[in-house]
Design an enzyme around this catalytic site. Structure first.
Site, mmCIF file in Angstrom:
data_model
loop_
_atom_site.group_PDB
_atom_site.id
_atom_site.type_symbol
_atom_site.label_atom_id
_atom_site.label_comp_id
_atom_site.label_asym_id
_atom_site.label_seq_id
_atom_site.Cartn_x
_atom_site.Cartn_y
_atom_site.Cartn_z
ATOM 1 N N HIS A 1 3.374 6.292 -5.484
ATOM 2 C CA HIS A 1 2.919 6.452 -6.684
ATOM 3 C C HIS A 1 1.957 7.915 -6.628
ATOM 4 O O HIS A 1 2.074 8.923 -7.686
ATOM 5 C CB HIS A 1 1.953 5.385 -7.368
ATOM 6 C CG HIS A 1 1.832 5.342 -8.785
ATOM 7 N ND1 HIS A 1 0.934 4.525 -9.414
ATOM 8 C CD2 HIS A 1 2.683 6.147 -9.891
ATOM 9 C CE1 HIS A 1 1.262 4.717 -10.541
ATOM 10 N NE2 HIS A 1 2.396 5.594 -10.981
ATOM 11 N N GLU B 1 0.748 -1.259 0.061
ATOM 12 C CA GLU B 1 -0.045 -0.016 0.044
ATOM 13 C C GLU B 1 0.908 1.220 -0.157
ATOM 14 O O GLU B 1 0.458 2.226 -0.442
ATOM 15 C CB GLU B 1 -0.907 0.076 1.069
ATOM 16 C CG GLU B 1 -1.690 -1.129 1.127
ATOM 17 C CD GLU B 1 -2.829 -1.268 -0.096
ATOM 18 O OE1 GLU B 1 -3.061 -0.629 -0.860
ATOM 19 O OE2 GLU B 1 -3.146 -2.496 -0.354
ATOM 20 N N HIS C 1 1.735 2.128 -3.558
ATOM 21 C CA HIS C 1 0.592 2.921 -3.959
ATOM 22 C C HIS C 1 1.021 4.521 -3.725
ATOM 23 O O HIS C 1 0.734 5.423 -4.453
ATOM 24 C CB HIS C 1 -0.738 2.182 -3.945
ATOM 25 C CG HIS C 1 -1.216 1.025 -4.552
ATOM 26 N ND1 HIS C 1 -1.071 0.869 -5.980
ATOM 27 C CD2 HIS C 1 -1.480 -0.038 -4.150
ATOM 28 C CE1 HIS C 1 -1.214 -0.371 -6.301
ATOM 29 N NE2 HIS C 1 -1.763 -0.940 -5.129
HETATM 30 ZN ZN LIG Z 1 -2.716 -2.933 -5.000
#
Ligand SMILES: [Zn+2]
Length: 696
Positions: free
Chosen positions: A494, A488, A491
């Site tokens: 990102h 997580e 992410h």
């Molecule tokens: Zn994922």
């Protein structure tokens, strides 16, 4: 024209009147303009959505009413920034629906859902709007657009065209008719899966038949029986009941009954899905054809990183063929172990495999999650996960204590770049509670964007369900949870590091088959001794994690990797076979599936059993011609991480390149191209084979 202006001014007046007290509609007074969670109440949502939708419609009306020639700025960019209030309100509402919900929010969600559908149709069926988009699209090569602008234009144009905007009136009618029929058929498919799952119960009344089941499975069985008003113990086809039963029950005949019930539940009878599968496939072929695609797979893949059927087919075979011998060896190893331990048959049937592979794992690769936990104190893991980002990207996390939060467990960090520039606000919410759904996820309250020359940095959040600290023990997490945390967090990076300008193309706004690269690559560090040794210490004694434990973690990860990979590839292959059809097959669904998979099987096929009639991912979920994405992402991350393995897992030359080429780019450019810019070649399936230890 006048009418629209009037409507817009009424909207503004409406907004001003409720802005006074609605924190979703007023300028935030919190640092960085962060959401005013301390002021938001349930009663604010509905009026905020109403005002947001009215504003968004007025924005769209203004684009359509513009008398000037359609340009990229006055049409495409204007659409991208239409409905600012609506996106802000929706981001906050839907994030909290998952993380901190209540009954009232659920009711509000039901009210909002048709309003949002109505708005999205207001845009997607707006022919005047489409004509402007089309006008810009047709002169796209003369406009001197940047790459991200070209992507934005193409995305917008395609989304209209894929929704039927370019069709003749006659074809539009057919398209709507088939789309509607398709959604009803899909609904029926799901209803049947649910009803068939609920219709079966294995009722055990003789305690001897529970042999092998651990205490928690027996308790669950007794509770289920009581709920159903039955004597003894009951097991159902719901995974939490079915899975453990298949893993632990020593009674081969009962395992056979359960497995058969599970794998034939939508074949024939009251909840038959075999004809429904064919109907779904047929409607998808028609829809794809009318929109100008040869097959449904061509239509679905156009907007993904893989782009074409050929690429996906080759990709699947490049993994499936070399993995098969290893998977057959996995099965042979389990069989040999089973035969040494009392199994008297010559081959393992599907209802034997899960049971015996579990016994084999316990004997050879046992990894006790509890034994590991004392080495993973949550506070140490937080420092280590943030610290990894500092080592790789030079970014720092400073906890802020003056920020409004939606729950006392939430912490907020100011994320700064190496030179001290503010990058993002990062919210973490680690512990379970009744108002939070299960699992772990990343989302944002605001994405990164640049509007009218002003940059808006993102507000990113991760939500998890880790064990809470108690009065006498800190929060200790399992190694799995550490891996989830890193996932997580990947992410989140990102989102945090995004450097785009158009909100739909920044951060995680990428294709479905690309979005898991930044997250899955982070999981690799959880298996690197050099990284684990830097922080995993016993929370009481301070002793470093023993090397044997790390070795066990790595060995357990690759246990039955080939078998597992072939299973995933079977699903991916079956999905592609169904969605690459040009007409529905003459054979029945069960036969069609068994013929397709026969050359690649590792366990004996069972007459009448079929997976397709319950394959909700591809027939009722969003994974039609998309199941390959799971493996695709694994190849991407294995291939990308192999560069770290080659140059050093903390090598900043590699990490800087990953940041510049991948994390900062979002979906603004062709993902296949940005990947090549980072890695120097297309993703190579061999990297995943190597990572899983599947090399000769
Ligand atoms: Zn994922």
């Amino acid at each position: 024209m006048k009418k629209i202006l009037l409507a817009a001014s009424v909207v503004l007046a409406l907004m001003n009147s409720c802005k006074m007290e609605n924190p979703l509609l007023t300028e935030s007074s919190a640092p960085y303009g962060a959401p005013q969670f301390d002021k938001i109440r349930n009663e604010h949502y509905l009026p905020a959505f109403e005002a947001g939708i009215a504003e968004a419609k007025a924005d769209i009306d203004a684009i359509v009413a513009n008398q000037d020639e359609p340009t990229f700025e006055n049409t495409i960019e204007a659409m991208e920034f239409a409905g600012q209030t609506l996106s802000k309100v929706a981001s906050i509402f839907y994030a909290l629906m998952e993380a901190n919900t209540n009954d009232e929010m659920q009711e509000i969600a039901e009210k909002i859902s048709p309003m949002l559908t109505e708005y999205s149709m207001y845009v997607s069926l707006n022919n005047d709007l489409f004509q402007r988009v089309k006008a810009v699209y047709e002169k796209r090569n003369e406009l001197g657009l940047d790459k991200d602008q070209m992507t934005l234009l193409e995305d917008n144009y395609k989304s209209f065209v894929r929704g039927g905007a370019n069709l003749s009136d006659e074809d539009k009618a057919l398209y709507s008719k088939w789309s509607e029929e398709l959604s009803l058929t899909i609904l029926q498919f799901s209803k049947n899966v649910l009803a068939a799952t609920n219709a079966y119960t294995l009722n055990i009344t003789d305690e001897a038949d529970l042999d092998g089941l651990p205490e928690y499975v027996r308790t669950m069985g007794a509770e289920t029986a009581a709920e159903k008003g039955l004597e003894g113990w009951a097991f159902t086809l719901d995974y939490p009941s079915f899975g453990p039963f298949m893993k632990y029950s020593k009674n081969r005949e009962l395992r056979r009954q359960m497995w058969t019930a599970y794998n034939t539940k939508e074949v024939g009878g009251e909840f038959d899905n075999t004809e429904i599968v064919k109907k779904i496939v047929d409607l998808r072929i028609r829809i794809a054809n009318i929109l100008g695609y040869e097959t449904y797979a061509d239509y679905a893949l156009e907007t993904r990183m893989a782009k074409s059927r050929k690429t996906v087919d080759e990709f699947i075979m490049q993994l499936l063929e070399p993995t098969l011998p290893f998977a057959r060896k996995d099965v042979a190893d389990v069989l040999a172990y089973a035969r040494q331990n009392g199994f008297e048959e010559n081959k393992l049937m599907p209802w034997d495999f899960s049971y015996w592979s579990e016994r084999y794992q316990e004997a050879e690769y046992s990894l006790n999650a509890e034994e590991l936990k004392p080495y993973f104190k949550l506070e140490d893991c937080i420092d280590a996960v943030f610290g990894l980002a500092t080592r790789l990207y030079g970014i720092t996390f400073e906890e802020l204590d003056n920020m409004p939060v939606y729950h006392e467990d939430v912490k907020v960090y100011d994320v700064k770049d190496a030179d001290g520039t503010h990058l993002a606000l990062f919210y973490t919410d680690y512990f379970p509670r009744a108002s939070k759904r299960g699992g772990a996820w990343m989302t944002d309250f605001r994405g990164q964007s640049i509007r009218d020359g002003v940059e808006y940095r993102p507000f990113v959040t991760i939500v998890c369900n880790f064990t809470k600290p108690t009065a006498d023990a800190p929060s200790l997490i399992t190694h799995d949870e550490l891996t989830t945390f890193l996932h997580e967090f990947g992410h989140a990076l990102h989102g945090i590091l995004a450097q785009g300008r158009y909100p739909s193309l920044t951060g995680t706004g990428v294709s479905r088959d690309f979005v898991e690269l930044p997250s899955q690559i982070m999981e690799n560090w959880a298996f690197e001794p050099e990284y684990l040794n830097s922080f995993a210490k016993h929370y009481q004694t301070g002793e470093a994690i023993p090397a044997e434990l790390i070795e066990k973690i790595v060995a357990a990860k690759n246990y039955l990797a080939a078998y597992g990979q072939v299973r995933q590839l079977h699903f991916a292959y079956l999905d592609m076979v169904w969605h690459s059809l040009k007409e529905i097959p003459a054979t029945g669904t069960v036969e069609f599936e068994q013929n397709a998979l026969a050359p690649y099987s590792v366990l004996p096929a069972v007459e009448g059993a079929s997976f397709s009639p319950s394959f909700s991912h591809i027939f009722a979920g969003g994974y039609s011609a998309g199941y390959y994405s799971y493996k695709w992402a694994e190849v991407l991350e294995a291939d990308a991480f192999s560069l770290f393995k080659e140059k050093g897992i903390f090598n900043t030359e590699v990490s800087e390149s990953f940041r510049k080429n991948i994390l900062e780019k979002g979906g603004a450019e062709d993902e296949a191209e940005i990947y090549r810019n980072f890695r120097g070649h297309d993703p190579q399936p061999e990297a995943l084979m190597k990572k899983l230890g599947l090399t000769k």
